[in-house]
Design an enzyme around this catalytic site. Structure first.
Site, short mmCIF file in Angstrom:
data_model
loop_
_atom_site.label_atom_id
_atom_site.label_comp_id
_atom_site.label_asym_id
_atom_site.label_seq_id
_atom_site.Cartn_x
_atom_site.Cartn_y
_atom_site.Cartn_z
N ARG A 80 0.85 -1.19 0.00
CA ARG A 80 0.00 0.00 0.00
C ARG A 80 0.89 1.24 0.00
NH1 ARG A 80 -2.38 3.05 4.55
NH2 ARG A 80 -4.01 4.32 3.63
N HIS A 123 -2.55 11.01 0.70
CA HIS A 123 -2.05 10.79 2.06
C HIS A 123 -1.40 12.11 2.52
CE1 HIS A 123 -0.71 7.44 5.00
NE2 HIS A 123 -0.35 8.58 5.55
N GLU A 168 -7.09 8.57 6.13
CA GLU A 168 -7.35 9.27 7.39
C GLU A 168 -7.79 10.73 7.23
OE1 GLU A 168 -4.09 8.77 10.11
OE2 GLU A 168 -4.29 6.60 10.16
N ASN A 303 -7.59 1.87 9.89
CA ASN A 303 -6.28 2.08 10.52
C ASN A 303 -6.51 2.08 12.01
OD1 ASN A 303 -5.35 2.44 7.94
ND2 ASN A 303 -4.67 4.55 8.22
N TYR A 305 -4.53 2.05 15.76
CA TYR A 305 -3.32 2.11 16.57
C TYR A 305 -3.61 1.93 18.05
CZ TYR A 305 -0.84 3.38 12.39
OH TYR A 305 -0.28 3.33 11.15
N GLU A 384 -3.65 -0.07 8.11
CA GLU A 384 -2.49 0.37 8.90
C GLU A 384 -2.63 -0.11 10.33
OE1 GLU A 384 -1.40 4.55 9.02
OE2 GLU A 384 -1.76 4.69 6.86
S1 NCW Z 1 0.27 10.43 12.65
C1 NCW Z 1 -0.69 9.15 12.34
N1 NCW Z 1 -0.22 8.08 11.67
C2 NCW Z 1 1.12 7.69 11.58
C3 NCW Z 1 1.61 8.13 10.21
O1 NCW Z 1 2.92 7.78 9.97
C4 NCW Z 1 0.76 7.63 9.06
O2 NCW Z 1 1.05 8.34 7.90
C5 NCW Z 1 -0.70 7.78 9.42
O3 NCW Z 1 -1.49 7.19 8.45
C6 NCW Z 1 0.98 6.23 11.67
O4 NCW Z 1 -0.33 6.05 11.09
C7 NCW Z 1 -0.95 7.28 10.84
N2 NCW Z 1 -1.91 9.15 12.75
C8 NCW Z 1 -2.50 10.22 13.40
C9 NCW Z 1 -2.45 10.03 14.85
C10 NCW Z 1 -3.45 10.86 15.51
C11 NCW Z 1 -2.84 11.72 16.53
C12 NCW Z 1 -3.90 12.24 17.42
C13 NCW Z 1 -3.49 13.52 18.04
C14 NCW Z 1 -4.52 13.98 19.00
C15 NCW Z 1 -4.13 15.24 19.66
#
Ligand code: NCW
Length: 482
Positions: A80, A123, A168, A303, A305, A384
């Site tokens: 991806r 992205h 996202e 996605n 986490y 993800e």
């Molecule tokens: S930053 C984020 N990520 C990381 C990034 O490397 C990737 O491109 C994204 O698709 C890993 O996966 C995603 N996600 C956003 C995190 C949310 C942070 C929330 C902050 C709240 C104050």
């Protein structure tokens, strides 16, 4: 001696890894590419740790051949990646053939290695020229996105079957236009809600146009979704906090896509804190928009986490650390955030301060399947999931190694959680580890390493970590050992 019992994956389950253009490509000023909002944001003092930028990143633009060979060696079935709008239509308008050619070469390399290309159109790297006209807060951007999607289809439609419109959109709207943490770094609730709507509109229009061109394409979107758990199920303030987080993270995107409606409770919550923003948003949601947004999709990318453990009362022991990497002034990405508090529940955390909770993925997949995907005939993929750890490179004899035991456990735990969901009846058909390579982690710069492959940013040497070797073993066996 005990023998481990293998837990097998369904026959058609796909194993892959994910990356994104800005985070790995580099070659920021080559072959006609122009600035994206992230190039510009990296120049804002204090916006990115160490003032890192994407000029070189993993130099994937020049090393894609070796990177695909590495994927092949690891046994990945699918990859991806995202295409860069700023490379392909550098000002948002005219097409740059040299930029398009890069993706043709990459896709040909993947197909030659028998790896399924899983293409994401956006992205987060909007051409800066479009930001100067308001970016995603401007409705025209949705139309230009649709045109850009068709440009990519002109170039790759004969070779790429799986298309994801957005990665996202919560991040490219609220984290970017309301919280100021991501490019373009604005602090406006109004821009946040407008951006989210125009992103969704661009998604829906692109799906509609691509579908009209070719019915055989598999089309979808990727959302960052979460499980919001109240501290005390019987405390109305805690339950309300969880409702608001769920509504602003998950339902704000899932409801329009699957039900052609925005969540009314959240609209009203936001109206309470910023009536002007909601008035502007109501004017922006035109007749027909929701029908476009709800154009049926084949795949929903999830996605995942971590979850959110929230309550309506100030915690006695609040979690340590936050999500803001820099000292840049922060504002909550949630328009309605007053009285929501994150609590500590003793789960392990990664150096991003993200909780590790594989069971959350099972809960999330079951919920999204039952409430949204199954009724719509959409199948799920985990597009993800991964973790940053403070990896250490060690030299053993003449071999370099990274013994990332934490990441190995993270990977196995989350694959197990997917099997749990599949066994409960969820149609989840694949997993993409984030990320193939250590890369530019947005506001965290190169400080956080998510890869299963280590990148030495001085030499661009790639070193598969123990997690890559374990993933490769799992893919070979198509099973995890209990
Ligand atoms: S930053 C984020 N990520 C990381 C990034 O490397 C990737 O491109 C994204 O698709 C890993 O996966 C995603 N996600 C956003 C995190 C949310 C942070 C929330 C902050 C709240 C104050």
């Amino acid at each position: 001696m005990t023998t481990a019992i293998p837990r097998a994956f369904p026959q058609d389950f796909l194993f892959g890894a994910a990356t994104a253009a800005f985070q790995i490509e580099g070659a920021a000023h080559e072959d006609g590419r122009r600035d994206s909002i992230w190039d510009a944001f990296c120049r804002v003092p204090g916006a990115v740790i160490n003032a890192d930028n994407g000029d070189v990143a993993c130099d994937h633009y020049h090393r894609y051949g070796a990177d695909v060979a590495l994927m092949k060696e690891l046994g990945l079935q699918t990859y991806r990646f995202s295409t860069s709008w700023s490379r392909v239509r550098p000002d948002g308008g005219a097409v740059n053939l040299k930029g398009v050619d890069f993706y043709k070469r990459l896709v040909d390399e993947l197909l030659g290695a028998d790896i399924l290309p899983w293409l994401t159109l956006y992205h987060w790297d909007l051409p800066q020229a479009l930001q100067e006209k308001g970016g995603w807060a401007n409705r025209d951007t949705a139309d230009l996105f649709t045109e850009y999607a068709l440009t990519m289809h002109d170039a790759l439609g004969d070779r790429v079957n799986v298309w994801t419109t957005l990665n996202e959109p919560w991040c490219s709207s609220f984290l970017s236009y309301t919280a100021g943490l991501h490019a373009p770094g604005h602090y406006s609730v109004e821009e946040g809600v407008l951006a989210a709507h125009h992103l969704l509109l661009g998604h829906g229009q692109a799906v509609r146009e691509l579908r009209a061109r070719d019915e055989s394409l598999r089309l979808g979107i990727t959302l960052n979704l979460t499980v919001a758990e109240p501290v005390d199920e019987s405390d109305p303030a805690d339950v309300d906090a969880a409702r608001r987080i769920d509504g602003q993270f998950n339902r704000w995107f899932l409801d329009p896509i699957f039900r052609a409606q925005y969540p009314v409770d959240i609209v009203e919550d936001i109206r309470e804190v910023d009536a002007g923003a909601i008035a502007a948003w109501e004017a922006a949601v035109r007749p027909g928009d929701l029908e476009a947004i709800a154009t049926p999709i084949d795949t929903l990318g999830v996605n995942y986490y971590h979850g959110e453990y929230v309550g309506g009362h100030e915690p006695v022991n609040p979690p340590i650390g936050g999500d803001a990497p820099t000292d840049r002034p922060g504002r909550s990405p949630f328009p309605s955030h007053e009285g929501i508090y994150w609590h500590e529940r003793g789960l392990p955390r990664t150096p991003m301060h993200w909780e590790v909770q594989p069971e959350g993925l099972t809960t999330l997949l079951e919920r999204v399947w039952d409430e949204y995907a199954q009724p719509a005939g959409t199948v799920l993929y985990v597009t993800e999931n991964g973790a940053a750890y403070d990896d250490e490179l060690v030299v053993e004899g003449d071999v370099k190694r990274v013994h990332d035991a934490d990441r190995v456990e993270f990977l196995r735990g989350h694959l197990g959680a997917i099997l749990d969901a599949a066994e409960a009846g969820v149609d989840v058909r694949g997993y993409f580890y984030w990320s193939l390579l250590d890369n530019f982690e947005w506001a965290w710069g190169y400080e956080k390493r998510f890869g299963i492959v280590r990148v030495d940013y001085d030499t661009q040497e790639r070193t598969p970590k123990d997690s890559a070797l374990e993933y490769s073993r799992i893919i070979g066996a198509r099973a995890i050992d209990l």
